[in-house]
Design a protein around this motif. Structure first.
Motif, PDB file in Angstrom:
ATOM      1  N   LEU A  69       0.781  -1.059   0.205  1.00 28.14           N
ATOM      2  CA  LEU A  69      -0.118  -0.064   0.174  1.00 28.14           C
ATOM      3  C   LEU A  69       0.836   1.338  -0.060  1.00 28.14           C
ATOM      4  O   LEU A  69       0.325   2.346   0.161  1.00 28.14           O
ATOM      5  CB  LEU A  69      -0.945  -0.030   1.232  1.00 28.14           C
ATOM      6  CG  LEU A  69      -2.010  -1.104   1.381  1.00 28.14           C
ATOM      7  CD1 LEU A  69      -3.009  -1.061   2.465  1.00 28.14           C
ATOM      8  CD2 LEU A  69      -2.841  -0.956  -0.027  1.00 28.14           C
ATOM      9  N   GLY A  70       2.028   1.088  -0.139  1.00 29.73           N
ATOM     10  CA  GLY A  70       2.977   2.058  -0.147  1.00 29.73           C
ATOM     11  C   GLY A  70       3.968   2.147   0.868  1.00 29.73           C
ATOM     12  O   GLY A  70       3.761   1.387   1.852  1.00 29.73           O
ATOM     13  N   PRO A  71       4.867   2.987   0.795  1.00 32.44           N
ATOM     14  CA  PRO A  71       6.168   3.055   1.910  1.00 32.44           C
ATOM     15  C   PRO A  71       5.645   3.501   3.278  1.00 32.44           C
ATOM     16  O   PRO A  71       5.141   4.552   3.225  1.00 32.44           O
ATOM     17  CB  PRO A  71       7.226   3.603   1.319  1.00 32.44           C
ATOM     18  CG  PRO A  71       6.633   4.672   0.156  1.00 32.44           C
ATOM     19  CD  PRO A  71       5.404   3.924  -0.314  1.00 32.44           C
ATOM     20  N   LEU A  72       6.248   2.894   4.326  1.00 31.25           N
ATOM     21  CA  LEU A  72       5.745   3.453   5.803  1.00 31.25           C
ATOM     22  C   LEU A  72       7.281   3.896   6.057  1.00 31.25           C
ATOM     23  O   LEU A  72       8.022   2.838   6.211  1.00 31.25           O
ATOM     24  CB  LEU A  72       5.397   2.220   6.508  1.00 31.25           C
ATOM     25  CG  LEU A  72       5.168   2.648   7.963  1.00 31.25           C
ATOM     26  CD1 LEU A  72       4.453   3.694   8.399  1.00 31.25           C
ATOM     27  CD2 LEU A  72       4.982   1.307   8.676  1.00 31.25           C
ATOM     28  N   GLY A  73       7.522   5.149   6.416  1.00 27.17           N
ATOM     29  CA  GLY A  73       8.601   5.853   6.822  1.00 27.17           C
ATOM     30  C   GLY A  73       8.846   6.932   7.701  1.00 27.17           C
ATOM     31  O   GLY A  73       7.775   7.218   8.092  1.00 27.17           O
TER      32      GLY A  73
END
Length: 622
Positions: free
Chosen positions: A596-600
């Protein structure tokens, strides 16, 4: 998060039936099986082959012993719900494991006298282990895949059972793959004596090594080849001409598989066919290329969501629509909700070989906190109406060039100033402009880039009456960004980037001034440039040039650390841009790459702000 195609007929709407359509997989199988695209008997291959699929129309087993090799491979691995089924006439085919997950009987039917089989079937879970949704789903799949497993296992001469505890069908990390390979080797070595017994029973000496058949490890065709004919199935006449012309795949002595695959991807990405594929059949001194497509979509609907510590939550949805006409017209509507609201309507026409003409209307409502040396200085809200006319936009390979004109209208609402604001002047609110831009992109990933280059440059001339600004020469704005990525081994990569924005002219309105801050371009304002260590948006001088060096380390399959160093020079005049000490900044980021996309999370510091900042985000950028 969600992408849904809509087509005129109901049967086409449900034709996908999986999270992954699998077009890239189909192209991969097609490329790997080039030379065998005819309908063939699989027994005639260098190594006789068969695979199993399940027809979910009547829940029966379908054994592929002949036909199109790439289609058979694609059907046999279509995990239900994950990959789109393969449709052959009235059959709807998915993974054969649903009916025959260990097809030793098929090998027997093919004429095998001795069967050496490997099973990666996991042990049934106990009641104590069935508490998570994933474990329950895996148990259901495993139970339903048993079917003929026991009787097929019993006819295996040398059964090799691999311990797969702790791993599943989705375990594709490097650590998981290495572990499972080692476990498979250990399981095979436990059957060493039985394997040697079979070898001796065949009258073969202990040191016998078979001669490898076929062309394993070698390409079945040259990197470039001759096309003697190009045929289309279920493709509009205009689309045929467009694909042949744009991707240069007409009858030619030098065509690559890469050109063909880009053309096939464009069939559904640009021309909105629900699916597309190709085959190459040898004829005479070359190949006949046949491109097939399914019916066209009316539209695509997409939805995305993003979280970060600055905006909190942002939602974006888009709808694209294809107008059926002699010249194809693509309409698109995009809406974004959050602290920064945006809606956009685009209309594109593609009348020429490499070019298209477009018209766009964009509305933005922004609520911006402006900072000065790390402290919040003032806040302003405004509406921005913009009309962009793209008179010429051409693409060739990775390069795009465009010429256009624009109209921008700003209405400013509240301006809340602080003690250091210095009485900002909003300046004019209506501008007419002329633009030229070029764009090049060969990067392999948008965030976790390891190789390739990206270059963007543009020039705009802004006026308030089509010719000048306040009775003087108009404002000229040039911007450039160039970055390259270099892999250093399998885990490290570095990326130097040079960028800047130069403004020349009279009294520059506040809304056009250079802005820096954040981790990405155009995050808060359209002209905003990132700068390591500056967490919020700040205005910069008219002449701003910067250099950034990024180091990236992939710790595991989806875990990344990034370190950034940046230096910039700024000045009111170009001649003085290097007279002052540089602005320096750095930041350290950690990202976990999810579907679902990068977690950063990012921590940074600069000598401009002289204070640390922390920023966290989850989701793709939009």
């Amino acid at each position: 998060m969600l992408s849904k195609p809509i087509t005129p007929a109901l049967k086409d709407n449900v034709a996908a039936g999986g999270l992954i359509q699998g077009t890239n997989l189909s192209n991969l199988f097609t490329r790997l099986t080039t030379g065998y695209h005819d309908s063939i008997d699989f027994d005639s291959l260098p190594i006789p082959f068969a695979c199993v699929a399940t027809n979910i129309v009547d829940n029966t087993e379908y054994d592929f012993r002949n036909g199109n090799l790439a289609t058979a491979m694609r059907a046999s691995m279509s995990i239900p719900g994950a990959f789109t089924p393969v449709r052959l006439d009235t059959l709807v085919l998915v993974d054969g494991g649903l009916r025959n997950n260990y097809p030793a009987d098929l090998a027997k039917h093919m004429g095998a006298d001795i069967i050496i089989g490997v099973s990666v079937q996991g042990q049934a879970r106990t009641a104590d282990e069935l508490y998570s949704g994933a474990s329950i789903l895996s148990q259901i799949i495993d139970v339903n895949c048993k079917n003929k497993y026991d009787e097929n296992w019993s006819i295996t001469d040398v059964p090799i059972k691999v311990d797969v505890k702790g791993y599943s069908a989705t375990s594709f990390t490097k650590v998981a793959i290495d572990t499972l390979i080692n476990r498979g080797e250990s399981a095979a070595m436990e059957q060493w004596n039985e394997l040697m017994k079979i070898k001796r029973s065949l009258g073969l000496p202990d040191d016998y090594m078979p001669v490898r058949k076929g062309t394993a490890g070698k390409s079945l065709m040259p990197s470039r080849f001759k096309l003697v004919a190009v045929e289309f199935d279920n493709v509009d006449d205009y689309d045929k001409r467009y694909i042949i012309s744009k991707y240069d795949i007409g009858t030619s002595d030098s065509v690559s598989s890469g050109q063909i695959e880009k053309a096939v991807v464009a069939m559904y990405a640009d021309l909105m066919y629900t699916d597309a594929g190709y085959s190459l059949v040898k004829k005479g001194g070359g190949y006949v290329l046949r491109i097939t497509a399914k019916s066209k979509k009316i539209s695509d609907i997409d939805l995305g969501v993003r979280f970060d510590t600055e905006e909190m939550v942002a939602l974006q949805g888009s709808i694209s629509y294809r107008v059926r006409a002699k010249l194809p017209v693509n309409l698109a509507f995009v809406a974004r909700l959050g602290k920064r609201i945006m809606s956009r309507i685009d209309a594109d026409v593609m009348p020429l070989r490499f070019s298209k003409i477009g018209l766009s209307y964009i509305f933005r409502h922004n609520d911006i906190n402006m900072y000065s040396n790390g402290s919040r200085d003032y806040n302003f809200t405004y509406n921005h109406h913009s009309v962009k006319l793209r008179l010429f936009e051409a693409e060739a390979r990775n390069v795009q060039i465009s010429l256009g004109a624009g109209w921008d209208y700003y209405t400013f609402h509240d301006v809340l100033t602080g003690e250091n604001a210095g009485g900002q002047e909003l300046g004019g609110s209506r501008f007419y402009s002329y633009h030229i831009r070029t764009h090049y992109d060969s990067e392999d990933e948008w965030l976790f880039t390891t190789r390739g280059a990206k270059f963007e440059a543009g020039y705009g001339y802004y006026t308030d009456n089509f010719a000048d600004m306040d009775g003087h020469k108009g404002i000229s704005i040039a911007d450039v960004m160039w970055r390259m990525s270099f892999p250093l081994g399998g885990k490290f990569a570095i990326q130097p980037m040079l960028y800047g924005r130069l403004i020349a002219g009279g009294n520059v309105p506040m809304i056009m001034r250079n802005a820096i801050g954040g981790n990405r371009f155009a995050n808060y304002l359209e002209q905003q440039m990132p700068f390591s260590g500056v967490g919020n948006v700040e205005f910069a001088d008219n002449m701003f040039v910067a250099f950034r060096l990024k180091g990236q380390y992939r710790m595991t399959e989806n875990n990344y650390f990034m370190l950034f160093f940046a230096a910039a020079q700024e000045s009111g005049k170009f001649a003085n841009v290097f007279e002052h000490d540089p602005v320096l900044g750095c930041n350290l980021s950690y990202y976990y790459n999810t579907m679902l996309g990068p977690l950063g999370v990012t921590a940074g510091y600069s000598d401009r702000t002289r204070k640390p900042y922390l920023y966290a985000s989850f989701g793709f950028d939009f």
